[in-house]
Design a protein around this motif. Structure first.
Motif, PDB file in Angstrom:
ATOM      1  N   ILE A  84       2.830  -2.677 -36.831  1.00  0.00           N
ATOM      2  CA  ILE A  84       1.990  -3.222 -37.890  1.00  0.00           C
ATOM      3  C   ILE A  84       2.038  -2.329 -39.126  1.00  0.00           C
ATOM      4  O   ILE A  84       2.008  -2.822 -40.260  1.00  0.00           O
ATOM      5  CB  ILE A  84       0.555  -3.408 -37.376  1.00  0.00           C
ATOM      6  CG1 ILE A  84       0.522  -4.561 -36.363  1.00  0.00           C
ATOM      7  CG2 ILE A  84      -0.417  -3.682 -38.518  1.00  0.00           C
ATOM      8  CD1 ILE A  84      -0.822  -4.855 -35.782  1.00  0.00           C
ATOM      9  N   TRP A 131      -1.373 -11.280 -43.372  1.00  0.00           N
ATOM     10  CA  TRP A 131      -1.102 -11.255 -41.933  1.00  0.00           C
ATOM     11  C   TRP A 131      -2.178 -11.977 -41.137  1.00  0.00           C
ATOM     12  O   TRP A 131      -2.072 -12.074 -39.909  1.00  0.00           O
ATOM     13  CB  TRP A 131      -0.984  -9.815 -41.461  1.00  0.00           C
ATOM     14  CG  TRP A 131       0.072  -9.048 -42.182  1.00  0.00           C
ATOM     15  CD1 TRP A 131      -0.105  -8.030 -43.070  1.00  0.00           C
ATOM     16  CD2 TRP A 131       1.484  -9.243 -42.082  1.00  0.00           C
ATOM     17  NE1 TRP A 131       1.103  -7.579 -43.537  1.00  0.00           N
ATOM     18  CE2 TRP A 131       2.101  -8.304 -42.942  1.00  0.00           C
ATOM     19  CE3 TRP A 131       2.291 -10.128 -41.361  1.00  0.00           C
ATOM     20  CZ2 TRP A 131       3.476  -8.223 -43.094  1.00  0.00           C
ATOM     21  CZ3 TRP A 131       3.663 -10.035 -41.507  1.00  0.00           C
ATOM     22  CH2 TRP A 131       4.241  -9.101 -42.361  1.00  0.00           C
ATOM     23  N   ASP A 132      -3.208 -12.477 -41.805  1.00  0.00           N
ATOM     24  CA  ASP A 132      -4.274 -13.211 -41.128  1.00  0.00           C
ATOM     25  C   ASP A 132      -4.050 -14.717 -41.186  1.00  0.00           C
ATOM     26  O   ASP A 132      -4.854 -15.488 -40.673  1.00  0.00           O
ATOM     27  CB  ASP A 132      -5.628 -12.865 -41.764  1.00  0.00           C
ATOM     28  CG  ASP A 132      -5.870 -11.378 -41.757  1.00  0.00           C
ATOM     29  OD1 ASP A 132      -5.769 -10.778 -40.672  1.00  0.00           O
ATOM     30  OD2 ASP A 132      -6.132 -10.809 -42.830  1.00  0.00           O
ATOM     31  N   ASP A 155       0.540 -10.128 -31.110  1.00  0.00           N
ATOM     32  CA  ASP A 155       0.863  -9.492 -32.392  1.00  0.00           C
ATOM     33  C   ASP A 155       2.347  -9.146 -32.499  1.00  0.00           C
ATOM     34  O   ASP A 155       2.861  -8.984 -33.618  1.00  0.00           O
ATOM     35  CB  ASP A 155       0.047  -8.207 -32.572  1.00  0.00           C
ATOM     36  CG  ASP A 155      -1.372  -8.479 -33.034  1.00  0.00           C
ATOM     37  OD1 ASP A 155      -1.740  -9.659 -33.176  1.00  0.00           O
ATOM     38  OD2 ASP A 155      -2.115  -7.502 -33.243  1.00  0.00           O
ATOM     39  N   LEU A 185       6.360 -15.330 -46.590  1.00  0.00           N
ATOM     40  CA  LEU A 185       5.059 -14.899 -46.085  1.00  0.00           C
ATOM     41  C   LEU A 185       3.947 -15.235 -47.083  1.00  0.00           C
ATOM     42  O   LEU A 185       4.095 -14.988 -48.285  1.00  0.00           O
ATOM     43  CB  LEU A 185       5.055 -13.386 -45.823  1.00  0.00           C
ATOM     44  CG  LEU A 185       5.753 -12.878 -44.565  1.00  0.00           C
ATOM     45  CD1 LEU A 185       5.755 -11.361 -44.551  1.00  0.00           C
ATOM     46  CD2 LEU A 185       5.083 -13.424 -43.323  1.00  0.00           C
ATOM     47  N   TYR A 233       4.728 -11.351 -34.897  1.00  0.00           N
ATOM     48  CA  TYR A 233       4.649 -11.465 -36.351  1.00  0.00           C
ATOM     49  C   TYR A 233       6.042 -11.551 -36.958  1.00  0.00           C
ATOM     50  O   TYR A 233       7.017 -11.030 -36.405  1.00  0.00           O
ATOM     51  CB  TYR A 233       3.921 -10.257 -36.946  1.00  0.00           C
ATOM     52  CG  TYR A 233       2.427 -10.429 -37.007  1.00  0.00           C
ATOM     53  CD1 TYR A 233       1.847 -11.295 -37.930  1.00  0.00           C
ATOM     54  CD2 TYR A 233       1.602  -9.720 -36.141  1.00  0.00           C
ATOM     55  CE1 TYR A 233       0.471 -11.451 -37.977  1.00  0.00           C
ATOM     56  CE2 TYR A 233       0.227  -9.868 -36.181  1.00  0.00           C
ATOM     57  CZ  TYR A 233      -0.331 -10.737 -37.108  1.00  0.00           C
ATOM     58  OH  TYR A 233      -1.680 -10.902 -37.143  1.00  0.00           O
ATOM     59  N   SER A 244       5.221  -3.247 -40.669  1.00  0.00           N
ATOM     60  CA  SER A 244       5.383  -4.700 -40.840  1.00  0.00           C
ATOM     61  C   SER A 244       6.805  -5.122 -40.478  1.00  0.00           C
ATOM     62  O   SER A 244       7.464  -5.877 -41.199  1.00  0.00           O
ATOM     63  CB  SER A 244       5.050  -5.124 -42.273  1.00  0.00           C
ATOM     64  OG  SER A 244       3.709  -4.841 -42.574  1.00  0.00           O
ATOM     65  N   GLY A 289       8.079  -8.220 -42.480  1.00  0.00           N
ATOM     66  CA  GLY A 289       7.332  -8.062 -43.716  1.00  0.00           C
ATOM     67  C   GLY A 289       8.109  -8.374 -44.967  1.00  0.00           C
ATOM     68  O   GLY A 289       7.508  -8.593 -46.033  1.00  0.00           O
ATOM     69  N   SER A 297       2.159 -16.442 -40.971  1.00  0.00           N
ATOM     70  CA  SER A 297       2.824 -15.137 -40.882  1.00  0.00           C
ATOM     71  C   SER A 297       3.297 -14.836 -39.462  1.00  0.00           C
ATOM     72  O   SER A 297       3.841 -13.755 -39.205  1.00  0.00           O
ATOM     73  CB  SER A 297       1.865 -14.029 -41.336  1.00  0.00           C
ATOM     74  OG  SER A 297       0.796 -13.872 -40.402  1.00  0.00           O
ATOM     75  N   TRP A 298       3.136 -15.782 -38.574  1.00  0.00           N
ATOM     76  CA  TRP A 298       3.337 -15.546 -37.134  1.00  0.00           C
ATOM     77  C   TRP A 298       4.251 -16.610 -36.564  1.00  0.00           C
ATOM     78  O   TRP A 298       4.199 -17.780 -36.968  1.00  0.00           O
ATOM     79  CB  TRP A 298       1.966 -15.579 -36.473  1.00  0.00           C
ATOM     80  CG  TRP A 298       1.909 -15.290 -35.020  1.00  0.00           C
ATOM     81  CD1 TRP A 298       2.123 -14.091 -34.405  1.00  0.00           C
ATOM     82  CD2 TRP A 298       1.566 -16.216 -33.973  1.00  0.00           C
ATOM     83  NE1 TRP A 298       1.934 -14.211 -33.048  1.00  0.00           N
ATOM     84  CE2 TRP A 298       1.583 -15.506 -32.763  1.00  0.00           C
ATOM     85  CE3 TRP A 298       1.229 -17.562 -33.955  1.00  0.00           C
ATOM     86  CZ2 TRP A 298       1.302 -16.102 -31.539  1.00  0.00           C
ATOM     87  CZ3 TRP A 298       0.946 -18.167 -32.741  1.00  0.00           C
ATOM     88  CH2 TRP A 298       0.984 -17.436 -31.549  1.00  0.00           C
ATOM     89  N   ARG A 352      -5.965 -11.026 -38.039  1.00  0.00           N
ATOM     90  CA  ARG A 352      -4.989 -10.151 -37.392  1.00  0.00           C
ATOM     91  C   ARG A 352      -5.640  -8.942 -36.719  1.00  0.00           C
ATOM     92  O   ARG A 352      -6.601  -8.410 -37.208  1.00  0.00           O
ATOM     93  CB  ARG A 352      -4.004  -9.655 -38.458  1.00  0.00           C
ATOM     94  CG  ARG A 352      -2.882  -8.786 -37.894  1.00  0.00           C
ATOM     95  CD  ARG A 352      -2.031  -8.291 -39.034  1.00  0.00           C
ATOM     96  NE  ARG A 352      -0.822  -7.649 -38.551  1.00  0.00           N
ATOM     97  CZ  ARG A 352       0.077  -7.116 -39.339  1.00  0.00           C
ATOM     98  NH1 ARG A 352      -0.069  -7.163 -40.630  1.00  0.00           N
ATOM     99  NH2 ARG A 352       1.147  -6.554 -38.831  1.00  0.00           N
TER     100      ARG A 352
END
Length: 229
Positions: A88, A57-58, A37, A48, A40, A91, A43, A62-63, A228
């Motif tokens: 998180i 974020w899923d 995580d 994104l 990531y 973000s 934000g 986004s990663w 996520r």
């Protein structure tokens, strides 16, 4: 075929739905771990993907899969690496930390996007095993909501909308993870399996690839939507 100058360390990938207990399994195993995580993207990145009225974020987009892979390769070769720390709730990346696993022959890479790394790790000879936590959807929904509320991750309406969406997606996600090559295990069995792998590695002095996940060839790439947390 024997890899010349093989690394002393290898990676066990641990995936599963958000809130399924990946962190708990990691803690109980006693193995060193890298939190995926922390890779990531920021934000405020305009690229994104979005879902549930917020950045999605899923979605693997986004990663930063390449940064995570590079960190794991460095960790396997050198036993230490500097990695970002990610909030998180904000973000955003808030700094960096040094992860040092010494001469431990196994390291867990834990996160919802773990399956994205099956192919490149296997191609590099760094993959020891791949596990996905398989737990009942309603239980995961409740655990995820309690965790997210406790940590004030997002506003309550967003958490509820996202939670229902992820619950509806969970079966399809599990099928995708299994197709990618991860072994579905319950929480207690996953802990036992990780401890077993650790004993094998300790006895052997280093760990060879112990399983044969289905997807071994290719570069870093998406297997589809992941979840996520």
């Amino acid at each position: 075929m024997t890899t010349p100058n093989p690394p002393a360390r290898r990676v066990v990938l641990l995936a599963g739905p958000s809130g399924s207990g990946k962190g708990e399994v990691t803690r109980r195993s006693g193995l060193p771990a890298l939190a995926l995580d922390d890779f990531y993207r920021e934000g405020d990145d305009p690229a994104l993907p979005r879902r549930f009225g917020i950045a999605d974020w899923d979605d693997p987009a986004s990663w930063d899969a390449q940064a995570a892979l590079t960190a794991l390769e460095t960790l396997c070769r050198r036993g230490r690496v500097t990695v970002p720390t990610y909030s998180i709730s904000l973000s955003a990346r808030t700094g960096q930390t040094r992860l040092d696993i010494g001469d431990a022959p196994l390291v867990i890479a834990e996160g919802i996007f773990a399956a994205e790394l099956i192919r490149p790790l296997a191609a590099a000879g760094l993959l020891a095993d791949g596990i996905v936590l398989d737990r009942p959807g309603p239980l995961v929904f409740a655990m995820r909501l309690v965790r997210d509320l406790r940590q004030s991750r997002k506003p309550v309406p967003v958490l509820l909308r996202r939670g229902w969406g992820l619950l509806g997606d969970q079966r399809a996600d599990m099928r995708a993870w299994v197709r990618a090559g991860l072994r579905p295990l319950g929480l207690h069995r996953a802990v036992r399996e990780l401890r077993r792998l650790a004993l094998i590695a300790a006895a052997d002095g280093r760990v060879h690839q112990l399983t044969a996940p289905a997807a071994h060839r290719g570069q870093v790439g998406s297997i589809g939507r992941s979840r996520r947390g």
